[in-house]
Scaffold this motif. Structure first.
Motif, short mmCIF file in Angstrom:
data_model
loop_
_atom_site.label_atom_id
_atom_site.label_comp_id
_atom_site.label_asym_id
_atom_site.label_seq_id
_atom_site.Cartn_x
_atom_site.Cartn_y
_atom_site.Cartn_z
N THR A 4 0.52 -1.13 0.04
CA THR A 4 0.00 0.03 -0.09
C THR A 4 0.87 1.18 -0.13
O THR A 4 0.53 2.08 -0.94
CB THR A 4 -1.00 0.07 1.09
N GLY A 5 1.75 1.33 0.91
CA GLY A 5 2.79 2.34 0.97
C GLY A 5 3.65 2.69 -0.29
O GLY A 5 3.85 3.45 -0.79
N PHE A 6 3.72 1.39 -0.84
CA PHE A 6 4.77 1.22 -2.12
C PHE A 6 3.90 1.61 -3.39
O PHE A 6 4.42 2.19 -4.19
CB PHE A 6 5.40 -0.24 -2.02
N THR A 7 2.70 1.67 -3.29
CA THR A 7 1.86 2.17 -4.52
C THR A 7 1.51 3.60 -4.24
O THR A 7 0.99 4.13 -5.33
CB THR A 7 0.68 1.21 -4.76
N LEU A 8 1.58 4.15 -3.21
CA LEU A 8 1.12 5.30 -2.94
C LEU A 8 1.88 6.45 -3.76
O LEU A 8 1.55 7.56 -3.74
CB LEU A 8 1.10 6.01 -1.61
N VAL A 9 2.98 5.97 -4.10
CA VAL A 9 4.23 6.95 -4.76
C VAL A 9 3.40 7.28 -6.41
O VAL A 9 3.89 8.36 -6.91
CB VAL A 9 5.36 6.40 -4.90
N MET A 10 2.70 6.47 -6.86
CA MET A 10 2.03 6.36 -8.29
C MET A 10 1.71 7.99 -8.66
O MET A 10 2.05 8.39 -9.67
CB MET A 10 1.23 5.51 -8.66
N PRO A 11 0.75 8.59 -7.78
CA PRO A 11 0.21 9.69 -8.32
C PRO A 11 1.47 11.03 -8.19
O PRO A 11 1.17 11.74 -8.92
CB PRO A 11 -0.93 10.18 -7.21
N PHE A 12 2.23 10.81 -7.46
CA PHE A 12 3.17 11.74 -7.10
C PHE A 12 4.53 11.61 -8.16
O PHE A 12 5.22 12.58 -8.18
CB PHE A 12 3.84 11.92 -5.81
N PRO A 14 5.18 11.38 -11.51
CA PRO A 14 5.33 12.33 -12.47
C PRO A 14 5.66 13.98 -12.06
O PRO A 14 6.71 14.49 -12.66
CB PRO A 14 3.88 12.77 -13.26
N LEU A 15 5.12 14.28 -11.03
CA LEU A 15 5.69 15.47 -10.20
C LEU A 15 7.08 15.54 -9.97
O LEU A 15 7.95 16.43 -10.22
CB LEU A 15 4.82 15.80 -9.01
N PHE A 16 7.86 14.27 -9.44
CA PHE A 16 8.99 14.08 -9.11
C PHE A 16 9.89 13.96 -10.27
O PHE A 16 10.61 14.79 -10.20
CB PHE A 16 9.05 12.67 -8.36
N ILE A 17 9.24 13.57 -11.08
CA ILE A 17 10.14 13.37 -12.49
C ILE A 17 10.47 14.84 -13.15
O ILE A 17 11.50 15.14 -13.64
CB ILE A 17 9.48 12.58 -13.58
N ARG A 18 9.30 15.52 -12.88
CA ARG A 18 9.41 16.82 -13.44
C ARG A 18 10.37 17.74 -12.48
O ARG A 18 11.23 18.58 -13.02
CB ARG A 18 8.00 17.66 -13.32
N GLN A 19 10.52 17.51 -11.24
CA GLN A 19 11.60 18.13 -10.29
C GLN A 19 12.72 17.80 -10.60
O GLN A 19 13.81 18.46 -10.34
CB GLN A 19 10.99 17.85 -8.90
N GLY A 64 9.48 -9.63 6.24
CA GLY A 64 10.52 -8.51 6.80
C GLY A 64 11.40 -8.02 6.06
O GLY A 64 11.93 -6.94 5.86
N ARG A 65 12.08 -8.89 5.17
CA ARG A 65 13.26 -8.65 4.24
C ARG A 65 12.58 -7.90 3.29
O ARG A 65 13.41 -6.95 2.83
CB ARG A 65 13.75 -9.92 3.72
N SER A 66 11.31 -7.92 2.78
CA SER A 66 10.90 -7.33 1.58
C SER A 66 10.51 -5.82 2.08
O SER A 66 11.10 -5.00 1.48
CB SER A 66 9.62 -8.06 1.17
N LEU A 67 10.12 -5.84 3.26
CA LEU A 67 9.76 -4.48 3.73
C LEU A 67 11.05 -3.65 4.20
O LEU A 67 11.05 -2.40 4.01
CB LEU A 67 8.92 -4.66 4.99
N ALA A 68 12.22 -4.09 4.38
CA ALA A 68 13.44 -3.68 4.79
C ALA A 68 14.07 -3.07 3.66
O ALA A 68 14.49 -1.94 3.44
CB ALA A 68 14.24 -4.58 5.54
N ALA A 69 13.75 -3.86 2.47
CA ALA A 69 14.34 -3.48 1.13
C ALA A 69 13.35 -2.31 0.68
O ALA A 69 14.04 -1.39 0.02
CB ALA A 69 14.22 -4.95 0.24
N CYS A 70 12.33 -2.66 0.66
CA CYS A 70 11.44 -1.40 0.27
C CYS A 70 11.77 -0.04 1.02
O CYS A 70 11.95 1.11 0.49
CB CYS A 70 9.99 -1.55 0.60
N LEU A 71 12.02 -0.21 2.45
CA LEU A 71 12.40 1.12 3.10
C LEU A 71 13.51 1.66 2.57
O LEU A 71 13.80 2.94 2.21
CB LEU A 71 12.50 0.61 4.68
N LEU A 72 14.75 0.99 2.40
CA LEU A 72 15.91 1.37 1.90
C LEU A 72 16.07 1.99 0.60
O LEU A 72 16.59 2.95 0.22
CB LEU A 72 17.16 0.30 2.25
N THR A 73 15.19 1.12 -0.19
CA THR A 73 15.26 1.70 -1.48
C THR A 73 14.49 3.15 -1.56
O THR A 73 14.94 3.71 -2.47
CB THR A 73 14.52 0.68 -2.60
N MET A 74 13.36 3.24 -1.06
CA MET A 74 12.68 4.28 -0.81
C MET A 74 13.48 5.56 -0.46
O MET A 74 13.30 6.62 -0.79
CB MET A 74 11.28 4.30 -0.10
#
Length: 99
Positions: A4-12, A14-19, A64-74
């Protein structure tokens, strides 16, 4: 919860790419599409591998490994300066976050 947190980035995204300095709307769409598409594509390819590891070592450990990898990548994604780095990190996300 993790995805859920990992997909919340989707709407933002394009704005990030513009920045990051991409001003053409078409290029923003291409970079956004690549960065959004690479993650589920790689996750789908690696699902059998992560599934075998989960069967062997336990699903809780893999989650747990997956969530840690997600955190570090984000966190790493907050330091990017070029659009290709976003695509690369989203690729890493797809490689490491399956369970």
């Amino acid at each position: 919860m993790g995805f859920t947190g990992f997909t919340l980035v989707m709407p933002f995204l394009p704005l990030f790419i513009r920045q990051l300095g991409v001003t053409d709307v078409g290029e923003i769409a291409v970079w956004t599409g690549l960065s959004l598409g690479i993650t589920p594509a790689l996750t789908a390819l690696l699902s059998p591998f992560w599934g075998r590891l989960a069967d062997r070592f336990g699903r809780r450990l893999m989650a747990g490994r997956s969530l840690a990898a997600c955190l570090l990548t984000m966190v790493a994604m907050s330091f990017v300066t070029e659009p290709w780095q976003v695509v690369a990190l989203r690729g890493v996300l797809g490689l490491l976050t399956g369970y």
